[in-house]
Design a protein around this motif. Structure first.
Motif, PDB file in Angstrom:
ATOM      1  N   TYR A   4       0.845  -1.185   0.000  1.00  0.00           N
ATOM      2  CA  TYR A   4       0.000   0.000   0.000  1.00  0.00           C
ATOM      3  C   TYR A   4       0.883   1.238   0.000  1.00  0.00           C
ATOM      4  N   ARG A   5       0.333   2.331  -0.531  1.00  0.00           N
ATOM      5  CA  ARG A   5       1.037   3.610  -0.578  1.00  0.00           C
ATOM      6  C   ARG A   5       0.192   4.645   0.150  1.00  0.00           C
ATOM      7  N   LEU A   6       0.771   5.251   1.173  1.00  0.00           N
ATOM      8  CA  LEU A   6       0.130   6.349   1.894  1.00  0.00           C
ATOM      9  C   LEU A   6       0.857   7.622   1.483  1.00  0.00           C
ATOM     10  N   GLU A   7       0.088   8.612   1.049  1.00  0.00           N
ATOM     11  CA  GLU A   7       0.658   9.914   0.703  1.00  0.00           C
ATOM     12  C   GLU A   7      -0.014  10.974   1.550  1.00  0.00           C
ATOM     13  N   VAL A 113       4.703   6.779   2.220  1.00  0.00           N
ATOM     14  CA  VAL A 113       4.936   5.540   2.952  1.00  0.00           C
ATOM     15  C   VAL A 113       4.499   4.376   2.079  1.00  0.00           C
ATOM     16  N   HIS A 114       5.384   3.419   1.900  1.00  0.00           N
ATOM     17  CA  HIS A 114       5.020   2.144   1.294  1.00  0.00           C
ATOM     18  C   HIS A 114       5.055   1.124   2.419  1.00  0.00           C
ATOM     19  N   TYR A 115       3.977   0.358   2.558  1.00  0.00           N
ATOM     20  CA  TYR A 115       3.915  -0.609   3.636  1.00  0.00           C
ATOM     21  C   TYR A 115       3.147  -1.845   3.200  1.00  0.00           C
ATOM     22  N   ARG A 124      -5.492  -8.976   4.656  1.00  0.00           N
ATOM     23  CA  ARG A 124      -6.200  -7.933   3.891  1.00  0.00           C
ATOM     24  C   ARG A 124      -7.484  -7.467   4.568  1.00  0.00           C
ATOM     25  N   PRO A 125      -8.291  -8.362   5.149  1.00  0.00           N
ATOM     26  CA  PRO A 125      -9.469  -7.860   5.876  1.00  0.00           C
ATOM     27  C   PRO A 125      -9.083  -6.982   7.074  1.00  0.00           C
ATOM     28  N   ASP A 165      -3.610   4.047  -1.090  1.00  0.00           N
ATOM     29  CA  ASP A 165      -3.994   3.255  -2.252  1.00  0.00           C
ATOM     30  C   ASP A 165      -3.138   2.001  -2.302  1.00  0.00           C
ATOM     31  N   PRO A 166      -3.680   0.905  -2.853  1.00  0.00           N
ATOM     32  CA  PRO A 166      -2.799  -0.224  -3.129  1.00  0.00           C
ATOM     33  C   PRO A 166      -1.861   0.132  -4.278  1.00  0.00           C
TER      34      PRO A 166
END
Length: 167
Positions: A4-7, A113-115, A124-125, A165-166
């Motif tokens: 996932y990418r958090l911006e 952030v990539h996590y 995933r749930p 976002d994924p």
């Protein structure tokens, strides 16, 4: 492994050097973390970060269960950017880039952030129900702390953004 990418982006009315000084001082991480996470630095950090620095702390991200978290500052380019990466902790992958970009009247603080979570695809749930919401809450809290500490964004600054976002 799903990544996932958090911006997150936020303008603050301080110059880039002041933004760097604040964010590169490890003890300020506690100020930027919601109290319910019970964040604690477990080994006294130096006054400022540098590439190769390991930071050790404890945090209770879910259900009040304490987790040891070790991050390494893998890159430091004062006063422009630094990167921290998890070496041990709750994520399978955690790569966090901090960037400080001068704008009229201040600095735009940018986080990328990539996590990834352990046990994918079983986790995933958990991401959908808890982790995503928790991370967004942490960055919203941080936004409030920065506004309270430094003041409102300068006039004409870009609007703050926050998204996950994924990849």
């Amino acid at each position: 492994m799903r990544v996932y990418r958090l911006e997150a982006r936020q303008a603050v009315p301080i110059d880039r050097d002041a933004a760097w000084d604040f964010f590169s001082t490890p003890i300020h991480l506690a100020d930027l973390t919601p109290p319910d996470l019970d964040f604690r630095i477990t080994i006294e950090p130096p006054a400022a970060i540098y590439a190769g620095l390991f930071l050790l702390y404890q945090v209770s991200p879910l259900f009040g269960v304490p987790v040891r978290w070790i991050t390494e500052i893998t890159q430091a380019d004062p006063p422009r950017r630094f990167v921290d990466e998890q070496r041990a902790g709750p994520y399978r992958l955690w790569h966090h880039e901090h960037e400080f970009v001068p704008i009229d009247g201040g600095t735009e603080v940018r986080d990328l952030v990539h996590y990834a979570l352990p046990l994918d695809p079983l986790s995933r749930p958990l991401h959908a129900l808890l982790v995503r919401r928790r991370l967004l809450g942490i960055f919203r809290f941080r936004r409030e702390v920065l506004r309270d500490r430094f003041g409102a964004a300068p006039d004409g600054a870009p609007a703050p953004t926050l998204r996950i976002d994924p990849v």
